[in-house]
Design a protein around this motif. Structure first.
Motif, mmCIF file in Angstrom:
data_model
loop_
_atom_site.group_PDB
_atom_site.id
_atom_site.type_symbol
_atom_site.label_atom_id
_atom_site.label_comp_id
_atom_site.label_asym_id
_atom_site.label_seq_id
_atom_site.Cartn_x
_atom_site.Cartn_y
_atom_site.Cartn_z
ATOM 1 N N HIS A 113 0.835 -1.207 0.000
ATOM 2 C CA HIS A 113 0.000 0.000 0.000
ATOM 3 C C HIS A 113 0.869 1.256 0.000
ATOM 4 C CE1 HIS A 113 -3.595 2.406 1.228
ATOM 5 N NE2 HIS A 113 -2.659 3.153 1.797
ATOM 6 N N GLU A 114 1.885 1.265 0.831
ATOM 7 C CA GLU A 114 2.758 2.440 0.905
ATOM 8 C C GLU A 114 3.523 2.638 -0.403
ATOM 9 O OE1 GLU A 114 2.116 4.457 3.233
ATOM 10 O OE2 GLU A 114 0.959 2.986 4.351
ATOM 11 N N MET A 115 3.956 1.558 -1.029
ATOM 12 C CA MET A 115 4.664 1.664 -2.313
ATOM 13 C C MET A 115 3.755 2.240 -3.405
ATOM 14 S SD MET A 115 7.824 0.633 -2.163
ATOM 15 C CE MET A 115 8.984 -0.525 -1.488
ATOM 16 N N VAL A 116 2.486 1.842 -3.403
ATOM 17 C CA VAL A 116 1.554 2.318 -4.429
ATOM 18 C C VAL A 116 1.371 3.829 -4.344
ATOM 19 C CG1 VAL A 116 -0.845 2.205 -5.241
ATOM 20 C CG2 VAL A 116 0.390 0.099 -4.708
ATOM 21 N N HIS A 117 1.500 4.389 -3.145
ATOM 22 C CA HIS A 117 1.397 5.848 -3.009
ATOM 23 C C HIS A 117 2.396 6.569 -3.918
ATOM 24 C CE1 HIS A 117 -1.612 6.681 -0.024
ATOM 25 N NE2 HIS A 117 -1.116 5.771 0.800
ATOM 26 N N CYS A 118 3.527 5.968 -4.183
ATOM 27 C CA CYS A 118 4.538 6.594 -5.055
ATOM 28 C C CYS A 118 3.999 6.823 -6.463
ATOM 29 C CB CYS A 118 5.779 5.711 -5.151
ATOM 30 S SG CYS A 118 6.591 5.404 -3.594
ATOM 31 N N PHE A 119 3.101 5.961 -6.893
ATOM 32 C CA PHE A 119 2.574 6.055 -8.252
ATOM 33 C C PHE A 119 1.429 7.043 -8.387
ATOM 34 C CE2 PHE A 119 4.762 2.034 -8.411
ATOM 35 C CZ PHE A 119 5.371 2.104 -9.640
ATOM 36 N N ASN A 120 0.585 7.133 -7.369
ATOM 37 C CA ASN A 120 -0.579 7.997 -7.548
ATOM 38 C C ASN A 120 -0.376 9.423 -7.035
ATOM 39 O OD1 ASN A 120 -1.015 7.777 -4.780
ATOM 40 N ND2 ASN A 120 -2.585 6.209 -4.993
ATOM 41 N N LEU A 121 0.767 9.702 -6.448
ATOM 42 C CA LEU A 121 1.029 11.053 -5.964
ATOM 43 C C LEU A 121 0.901 12.120 -7.059
ATOM 44 C CD1 LEU A 121 2.027 12.967 -3.623
ATOM 45 C CD2 LEU A 121 4.228 12.802 -4.790
ATOM 46 N N PRO A 122 1.475 11.930 -8.254
ATOM 47 C CA PRO A 122 1.353 12.985 -9.265
ATOM 48 C C PRO A 122 -0.102 13.355 -9.589
ATOM 49 C CG PRO A 122 3.035 11.432 -9.909
ATOM 50 C CD PRO A 122 2.339 10.837 -8.711
ATOM 51 N N LEU A 123 -0.980 12.368 -9.594
ATOM 52 C CA LEU A 123 -2.393 12.646 -9.861
ATOM 53 C C LEU A 123 -3.008 13.452 -8.721
ATOM 54 C CD1 LEU A 123 -4.746 12.297 -11.754
ATOM 55 C CD2 LEU A 123 -5.209 10.085 -10.671
ATOM 56 N N ALA A 124 -2.674 13.114 -7.488
ATOM 57 C CA ALA A 124 -3.189 13.856 -6.338
ATOM 58 C C ALA A 124 -2.679 15.300 -6.354
ATOM 59 C CB ALA A 124 -2.793 13.167 -5.038
ATOM 60 N N VAL A 125 -1.417 15.477 -6.685
ATOM 61 C CA VAL A 125 -0.843 16.823 -6.751
ATOM 62 C C VAL A 125 -1.560 17.654 -7.819
ATOM 63 C CG1 VAL A 125 1.236 18.139 -7.359
ATOM 64 C CG2 VAL A 125 1.407 16.174 -5.816
ATOM 65 N N LEU A 126 -1.771 17.063 -8.977
ATOM 66 C CA LEU A 126 -2.484 17.772 -10.049
ATOM 67 C C LEU A 126 -3.892 18.156 -9.609
ATOM 68 C CD1 LEU A 126 -2.783 18.777 -12.968
ATOM 69 C CD2 LEU A 126 -3.492 16.439 -13.573
ATOM 70 N N ALA A 127 -4.615 17.234 -8.999
ATOM 71 C CA ALA A 127 -5.976 17.512 -8.548
ATOM 72 C C ALA A 127 -5.987 18.655 -7.527
ATOM 73 C CB ALA A 127 -6.590 16.251 -7.951
ATOM 74 N N ARG A 128 -5.020 18.669 -6.617
ATOM 75 C CA ARG A 128 -4.950 19.749 -5.623
ATOM 76 C C ARG A 128 -4.607 21.094 -6.272
ATOM 77 N NH1 ARG A 128 -5.661 17.117 -1.204
ATOM 78 N NH2 ARG A 128 -4.627 15.148 -0.805
ATOM 79 N N GLU A 129 -3.699 21.067 -7.255
ATOM 80 C CA GLU A 129 -3.333 22.312 -7.941
ATOM 81 C C GLU A 129 -4.531 22.890 -8.692
ATOM 82 O OE1 GLU A 129 0.074 21.149 -10.253
ATOM 83 O OE2 GLU A 129 1.441 21.382 -8.545
ATOM 84 N N ILE A 130 -5.303 22.044 -9.333
ATOM 85 C CA ILE A 130 -6.507 22.507 -10.042
ATOM 86 C C ILE A 130 -7.520 23.053 -9.040
ATOM 87 C CG2 ILE A 130 -8.491 21.755 -11.418
ATOM 88 C CD1 ILE A 130 -6.518 19.800 -12.838
ATOM 89 N N THR A 131 -7.697 22.354 -7.942
ATOM 90 C CA THR A 131 -8.614 22.819 -6.895
ATOM 91 C C THR A 131 -8.175 24.184 -6.374
ATOM 92 O OG1 THR A 131 -9.155 20.550 -6.240
ATOM 93 C CG2 THR A 131 -9.561 22.263 -4.607
ATOM 94 N N ASP A 132 -6.880 24.342 -6.161
ATOM 95 C CA ASP A 132 -6.366 25.635 -5.678
ATOM 96 C C ASP A 132 -6.605 26.756 -6.682
ATOM 97 O OD1 ASP A 132 -5.525 24.378 -3.373
ATOM 98 O OD2 ASP A 132 -3.408 24.325 -3.945
ATOM 99 N N MET A 133 -6.520 26.447 -7.968
ATOM 100 C CA MET A 133 -6.736 27.465 -9.001
ATOM 101 C C MET A 133 -8.206 27.852 -9.106
ATOM 102 S SD MET A 133 -4.171 26.605 -12.198
ATOM 103 C CE MET A 133 -4.994 25.079 -12.599
ATOM 104 N N LEU A 134 -9.089 26.897 -8.899
ATOM 105 C CA LEU A 134 -10.513 27.126 -9.133
ATOM 106 C C LEU A 134 -11.295 27.563 -7.897
ATOM 107 C CD1 LEU A 134 -11.300 24.106 -11.479
ATOM 108 C CD2 LEU A 134 -10.834 26.486 -12.120
ATOM 109 N N CYS A 135 -10.763 27.298 -6.713
ATOM 110 C CA CYS A 135 -11.506 27.577 -5.481
ATOM 111 C C CYS A 135 -10.695 28.447 -4.538
ATOM 112 C CB CYS A 135 -11.835 26.270 -4.753
ATOM 113 S SG CYS A 135 -12.726 25.073 -5.730
ATOM 114 N N GLU A 136 -11.394 29.258 -3.806
ATOM 115 C CA GLU A 136 -10.729 30.071 -2.794
ATOM 116 C C GLU A 136 -10.278 29.163 -1.645
ATOM 117 O OE1 GLU A 136 -11.915 33.511 0.410
ATOM 118 O OE2 GLU A 136 -13.001 33.465 -1.504
ATOM 119 N N THR A 137 -9.014 29.271 -1.278
ATOM 120 C CA THR A 137 -8.477 28.463 -0.191
ATOM 121 C C THR A 137 -9.280 28.701 1.078
ATOM 122 O OG1 THR A 137 -6.256 28.563 -1.140
ATOM 123 C CG2 THR A 137 -6.410 27.938 1.175
#
Length: 135
Positions: A82-106
Protein backbone atom coordinates in the motif's frame (compact mmCIF):
# COMPACT_ATOMS: atom_id res chain seq x y z
CA UNK A 1 21.96 -1.91 -6.39
CA UNK A 2 19.33 -1.58 -3.69
CA UNK A 3 17.54 1.72 -3.24
CA UNK A 4 16.41 0.75 0.29
CA UNK A 5 18.18 2.49 3.18
CA UNK A 6 17.37 1.94 6.84
CA UNK A 7 17.65 4.94 9.13
CA UNK A 8 20.40 4.47 11.74
CA UNK A 9 17.80 4.59 14.52
CA UNK A 10 15.77 1.73 13.04
CA UNK A 11 15.84 -1.13 15.59
CA UNK A 12 18.55 -3.59 14.50
CA UNK A 13 16.55 -6.62 15.65
CA UNK A 14 13.70 -5.72 13.25
CA UNK A 15 15.76 -4.84 10.17
CA UNK A 16 16.09 -8.38 8.84
CA UNK A 17 12.36 -9.12 8.93
CA UNK A 18 11.31 -5.76 7.47
CA UNK A 19 14.10 -5.86 4.90
CA UNK A 20 13.00 -9.27 3.63
CA UNK A 21 9.51 -7.88 2.98
CA UNK A 22 10.75 -4.67 1.37
CA UNK A 23 13.22 -6.43 -0.92
CA UNK A 24 10.27 -8.33 -2.39
CA UNK A 25 8.56 -4.99 -3.12
CA UNK A 26 11.51 -2.90 -4.28
CA UNK A 27 10.59 -3.53 -7.93
CA UNK A 28 7.50 -1.40 -7.33
CA UNK A 29 9.48 1.78 -6.77
CA UNK A 30 9.04 4.11 -9.75
CA UNK A 31 12.19 4.78 -11.76
CA UNK A 32 12.43 8.36 -10.49
CA UNK A 33 12.99 7.13 -6.90
CA UNK A 34 16.71 7.16 -6.16
CA UNK A 35 16.39 6.16 -2.54
CA UNK A 36 13.75 4.78 -0.23
CA UNK A 37 14.50 5.63 3.38
CA UNK A 38 13.01 3.32 5.98
CA UNK A 39 12.51 4.75 9.44
CA UNK A 40 10.95 3.70 12.74
CA UNK A 41 8.46 5.85 14.63
CA UNK A 42 8.19 4.43 18.14
CA UNK A 43 5.89 7.20 19.41
CA UNK A 44 3.16 6.84 16.77
CA UNK A 45 0.36 4.81 18.31
CA UNK A 46 -2.25 5.22 15.53
CA UNK A 47 -0.44 4.57 12.26
CA UNK A 48 0.74 1.20 11.02
CA UNK A 49 2.98 2.56 8.27
CA UNK A 50 3.19 5.83 6.37
CA UNK A 51 4.76 6.99 3.15
CA UNK A 52 6.14 10.42 2.39
CA UNK A 53 6.88 10.99 -1.28
CA UNK A 54 9.35 13.74 -2.20
CA UNK A 55 9.71 13.67 -5.99
CA UNK A 56 11.73 16.90 -6.13
CA UNK A 57 14.44 15.16 -4.11
CA UNK A 58 13.89 11.70 -5.67
CA UNK A 59 13.25 10.25 -2.22
CA UNK A 60 10.51 8.16 -0.67
CA UNK A 61 10.37 7.76 3.09
CA UNK A 62 8.47 4.86 4.61
CA UNK A 63 7.85 5.09 8.32
CA UNK A 64 6.94 1.96 10.24
CA UNK A 65 5.27 2.12 13.65
CA UNK A 66 5.07 -0.47 16.45
CA UNK A 67 1.48 -1.34 15.53
CA UNK A 68 2.89 -2.88 12.32
CA UNK A 69 4.41 -5.69 14.37
CA UNK A 70 1.02 -6.78 15.69
CA UNK A 71 0.07 -8.19 12.29
CA UNK A 72 1.12 -11.37 10.54
CA UNK A 73 3.61 -11.32 7.67
CA UNK A 74 0.92 -11.37 4.97
CA UNK A 75 -0.76 -8.25 6.36
CA UNK A 76 2.63 -6.57 6.81
CA UNK A 77 3.37 -7.28 3.14
CA UNK A 78 -0.01 -5.77 2.20
CA UNK A 79 0.67 -2.65 4.30
CA UNK A 80 4.06 -2.12 2.67
CA UNK A 81 2.56 -2.70 -0.78
CA UNK A 82 0.00 0.00 0.00
CA UNK A 83 2.76 2.44 0.91
CA UNK A 84 4.66 1.66 -2.31
CA UNK A 85 1.55 2.32 -4.43
CA UNK A 86 1.40 5.85 -3.01
CA UNK A 87 4.54 6.59 -5.05
CA UNK A 88 2.57 6.05 -8.25
CA UNK A 89 -0.58 8.00 -7.55
CA UNK A 90 1.03 11.05 -5.96
CA UNK A 91 1.35 12.98 -9.27
CA UNK A 92 -2.39 12.65 -9.86
CA UNK A 93 -3.19 13.86 -6.34
CA UNK A 94 -0.84 16.82 -6.75
CA UNK A 95 -2.48 17.77 -10.05
CA UNK A 96 -5.98 17.51 -8.55
CA UNK A 97 -4.95 19.75 -5.62
CA UNK A 98 -3.33 22.31 -7.94
CA UNK A 99 -6.51 22.51 -10.04
CA UNK A 100 -8.61 22.82 -6.89
CA UNK A 101 -6.37 25.63 -5.68
CA UNK A 102 -6.74 27.46 -9.00
CA UNK A 103 -10.51 27.13 -9.13
CA UNK A 104 -11.51 27.58 -5.48
CA UNK A 105 -10.73 30.07 -2.79
CA UNK A 106 -8.48 28.46 -0.19
CA UNK A 107 -10.46 27.73 2.95
CA UNK A 108 -13.81 27.86 1.20
CA UNK A 109 -16.28 25.06 1.79
CA UNK A 110 -15.88 23.86 -1.80
CA UNK A 111 -12.07 23.83 -1.49
CA UNK A 112 -12.32 21.82 1.73
CA UNK A 113 -14.80 19.32 0.29
CA UNK A 114 -12.80 18.80 -2.90
CA UNK A 115 -9.55 18.22 -0.99
CA UNK A 116 -11.32 15.75 1.29
CA UNK A 117 -12.65 13.93 -1.77
CA UNK A 118 -9.18 13.86 -3.35
CA UNK A 119 -7.79 12.29 -0.16
CA UNK A 120 -10.56 9.70 0.04
CA UNK A 121 -10.44 8.71 -3.62
CA UNK A 122 -6.64 8.48 -3.67
CA UNK A 123 -6.73 6.17 -0.64
CA UNK A 124 -9.40 4.07 -2.34
CA UNK A 125 -7.29 3.75 -5.49
CA UNK A 126 -4.18 3.02 -3.45
CA UNK A 127 -5.93 0.32 -1.45
CA UNK A 128 -7.49 -1.30 -4.54
CA UNK A 129 -4.17 -1.35 -6.40
CA UNK A 130 -2.23 -2.64 -3.41
CA UNK A 131 -4.78 -5.40 -2.84
CA UNK A 132 -4.40 -6.60 -6.43
CA UNK A 133 -0.60 -6.34 -6.39
CA UNK A 134 -0.23 -8.11 -3.05
CA UNK A 135 -2.15 -11.18 -4.22
Amino acid sequence: MSRLFFNASFPADLRGKISSLLVQLEWMLPLWVQRCDIQWEATNSHAIAQCEVMPDYRIVRITIAPLFLEFDELRQYEFLTHEMVHCFNLPLAVLAREITDMLCETGSQLHTVLNKQIDEKMEMITQDMSYVLAK
